[in-house]
Scaffold this active site. Structure first.
Site, PDB file in Angstrom:
ATOM      1  N   GLY A   1       0.806  -1.217   0.000  1.00  0.00           N
ATOM      2  CA  GLY A   1       0.000   0.000   0.000  1.00  0.00           C
ATOM      3  C   GLY A   1       0.844   1.274   0.000  1.00  0.00           C
ATOM      4  N   GLY A   2       2.116   1.159   0.388  1.00  0.00           N
ATOM      5  CA  GLY A   2       2.996   2.321   0.374  1.00  0.00           C
ATOM      6  C   GLY A   2       2.929   3.179   1.623  1.00  0.00           C
TER       7      GLY A   2
ATOM      8  CG  ASN B   1       3.109  -2.380  11.003  1.00  0.00           C
ATOM      9  OD1 ASN B   1       4.068  -2.989  10.519  1.00  0.00           O
ATOM     10  ND2 ASN B   1       1.879  -2.860  10.974  1.00  0.00           N
ATOM     11  CE1 TYR B   2       1.434   3.844  12.785  1.00  0.00           C
ATOM     12  CE2 TYR B   2       1.475   3.807  15.173  1.00  0.00           C
ATOM     13  CZ  TYR B   2       0.775   3.842  13.995  1.00  0.00           C
ATOM     14  OH  TYR B   2      -0.596   3.893  14.017  1.00  0.00           O
TER      15      TYR B   2
END
Ligand SMILES: *[C@@H]1O[C@H](CO)[C@@H](O)[C@H](O)[C@H]1NC(C)=O
Ligand SMILES: *[C@@H]1O[C@H](CO)[C@@H](O)[C@H](O)[C@H]1NC(C)=O
Ligand SMILES: *[C@@H]1O[C@H](CO)[C@@H](O)[C@H](O)[C@H]1NC(C)=O
Ligand SMILES: *[C@@H]1O[C@H](CO)[C@@H](O)[C@H](O)[C@H]1NC(C)=O
Ligand SMILES: *[C@@H]1O[C@H](CO)[C@@H](O)[C@H](O)[C@H]1NC(C)=O
Ligand SMILES: *[C@@H]1O[C@H](CO)[C@@H](O)[C@H](O)[C@H]1NC(C)=O
Length: 545
Positions: free
Chosen positions: A117-118, A484-485
């Site tokens: 998804g970028g 994920n961050y």
């Protein structure tokens, strides 16, 4: 093993060198930028369908190269000429082209980056400072919902909004426990954990992944059974791109009521926001699992005055009706003042719209329309809170927010409930029992021409000082962070365990990080799937350290 690693890195270096020399020489003579012919002719040698190649493979000479790269750059700070672009973009429509691209990238010394998804915060799925081939999975995004079995197969390029939409087309009583941003691609997302409005009832997204189609470094297509439980463990939270290429995930869908209740309310400092937040951080992580209540915190001016305040927006979602929610809140958190008037019963699919900031009446088709969903332009850091932040600590944080020029904000999700049922080693994602809050701290550059203007740099420095100020109030040893961050400020060293532990233990904690390193050494011993903060391969086995 040590020797072959050395050889391959020397070989790789020579390749880069010869590639850049010939590139420079040719382009100065011909005033054109030649495509990476080595990769292209390798691809051609595996396919005699040139039409198919020209439709799915782009180099910088193609008119659609740049638009194809740009369209899913979700953090627009990377949309600038100086951002390194791929040598080749491949938009596979089938697994064969993924396999061929992997083979040709390895053969000709390109790194490989996978973009679903970028949303990757550091842009690592679409930029690199080495020659690389980008696999963009936009064209592999089928979603197959099996209501009878409560499962769904979703291809790597599917976005969360499309997954929710596909489920809602078949039923309102199943959903998937993942995040609210509709354009996040499932490929990478599940591989880092993934949290959302159902986390207190059903855990993280990765907790609800039950199978996979996965390509290893040798091009073999594996599933849960053929890859084995350790490998399958690693890719659900360990940062899947360190291990290979996700083609599709099989998800367990979870039961939800036909209608859920949502509400939003604002409280400023003048309306008792500090005391409410102080209570929120202990009450909500322990409350009924059917209730989730996100908060967003802003520093802003009061009306037209020059006086600032802090506004906290409380956003609730309850897996049940208004009639059962109100007594629960009246008993546990009456001070918040949630009334029937601000509550609304909606379908789960509509609750996703509401948490994305849209009215519940917005057409749900918007969740499918990637160009209707605003992109980000920001810098983000994460934290986990395990002991309630005292009132004076909250006041310090609020003062810091009020120093900011309204570009900063906090986004806070309470944990507890199902999240605490899993041990820290169940999957690599370790932020479990005892976590009260997950905090995302961010500054945006929306009104700036880039992230390097004086104003942008000031904002980044402010974010760093907020990070420092919060040190006493957040988790310690390690100070946990959410992979994920991803945040390269945490460090990128990877020469040995000590160096890598500086960032790796923050994402995964020690036991999980060491296990990830052992699995990586088995499944990708030459470290082909590498990028900053990927699970490293050391020349000394971990057991010797
Ligand atoms: C070649 O690829 C194109 C586009 O993918 C497709 O339409 C066509 O049928 C293929 N031709 C053959 C001979 O497979
Ligand atoms: C893109 O460029 C390659 C050479 O780099 C060429 O072979 C191909 O036909 C071009 N494709 C399109 C769609 O222009
Ligand atoms: C559940 O999935 C299995 C395997 O894919 C399939 O054979 C079966 O028909 C499904 N069960 C139902 C009730 O649809
Ligand atoms: C909360 O405050 C913001 C900013 O003033 C406003 O845009 C929003 O509509 C408010 N929401 C509610 C539910 O009052
Ligand atoms: C705020 O200021 C603007 C521009 O100066 C003015 O048009 C508006 O009426 C003011 N609003 C209030 C609530 O005072
Ligand atoms: C998607 O959103 C864009 C921007 O809002 C809009 O222009 C376009 O018409 C929408 N497409 C569809 C199919 O709804």
């Amino acid at each position: 093993m040590k020797k072959s690693q050395l050889n391959s890195s020397v070989f790789f270096f020579v390749l880069i060198l010869s590639f850049s020399v010939s590139w420079a020489a040719l382009s100065s003579i011909l005033d054109v930028t030649p495509g990476p012919e080595d990769f292209l002719s390798c691809i051609r040698s595996y396919s005699n369908n040139l039409t198919s190649i020209s439709e799915h493979i782009f180099t910088s000479g193609n008119a659609s190269f740049l638009p194809t790269w740009q369209v899913h750059v979700q953090n627009t700070k990377f949309l600038k000429p100086s951002t390194p672009k791929p040598s080749v973009i491949v938009t596979p429509v089938d697994e064969t082209l993924v396999q061929t691209s992997l083979h040709c990238a390895k053969k000709h010394g390109y790194e490989l980056r996978m973009r679903s998804g970028g949303h990757d915060y550091e842009g690592l799925s679409y930029t690199a400072d080495v020659p690389f081939v980008m696999l963009d999975f936009t064209k592999m995004r089928s979603i197959d919902v099996d209501v009878a079995n409560s499962t769904a197969w979703v291809q790597a390029g599917a976005a969360l909004g499309a997954v929710y939409y596909a489920i809602s087309q078949k039923t309102d009583t199943l959903y998937f426990p993942a995040g609210v941003c509709p354009t996040v691609g499932v490929g990478g997302y599940m591989g880092g954990g993934g949290y959302g409005n159902l986390l207190r009832k059903y855990g993280s997204a990765a907790d609800n992944v039950i199978d996979v189609r996965f390509m290893d470094v040798n091009g073999n297509i594996l599933n849960r059974k053929t890859m084995g439980e350790d490998f399958f463990w690693a890719i659900r939270g360990g940062g899947v791109s360190s291990f290979g290429i996700v083609l599709a995930w099989k998800l367990r869908l979870v039961p939800v009521p036909e209608k859920v209740t949502v509400f939003i309310l604002n409280k400023t400092l003048e309306q008792g926001a500090t005391e409410l937040f102080y209570k929120y951080q202990t009450v909500i992580p322990a409350i009924d699992r059917n209730l989730h209540m996100r908060t967003q915190v802003f520093g802003e001016y009061i009306g037209n005055t020059t006086k600032k305040t802090v506004r906290i927006m409380f956003e609730g979602i309850y897996q049940g009706t208004i009639n059962t929610l109100l007594p629960l809140l009246n008993k546990k958190f009456p001070e918040l003042g949630v009334t029937r008037e601000i509550c609304e019963e909606v379908r789960s699919i509509q609750s996703t719209l509401v948490f994305w900031g849209l009215p519940s009446s917005a057409p749900i088709e918007i969740l499918l329309n990637r160009s209707a969903i605003a992109k980000l332009n920001d810098k983000t850091k994460s934290d986990y809170v395990r002991t309630p932040i005292p009132i004076n600590g909250l006041r310090k944080i609020w003062r810091k927010l009020m120093e900011n020029d309204e570009s900063g904000q906090l986004m806070i999700n309470p944990f507890g409930g199902r999240m605490a049922d899993f041990s820290e080693t169940e999957i690599p994602y370790p932020h479990r029992a005892g976590v009260l809050l997950q905090i995302l701290k961010t500054v945006n550059f929306q009104d700036q021409t880039s992230d390097t203007t004086p104003t942008s740099l000031k904002r980044i420095a402010w974010l760093q000082s907020l990070d420092e100020l919060m040190t006493p109030y957040v988790s310690k040893n390690p100070r946990e962070a959410y992979v994920n961050y991803n945040d390269l400020d945490l460090g990128v060293g990877n020469a040995n365990y000590k160096e890598a532990s500086v960032w790796g233990e923050r994402y995964w904690k020690r036991d999980n990080f060491k296990k990830l390193i052992r699995i990586k050494a088995k499944v990708d011993p030459l470290n082909f799937f590498r990028r900053p903060q990927s699970v490293p391969v050391f020349s000394t086995p971990l057991s010797d350290i």
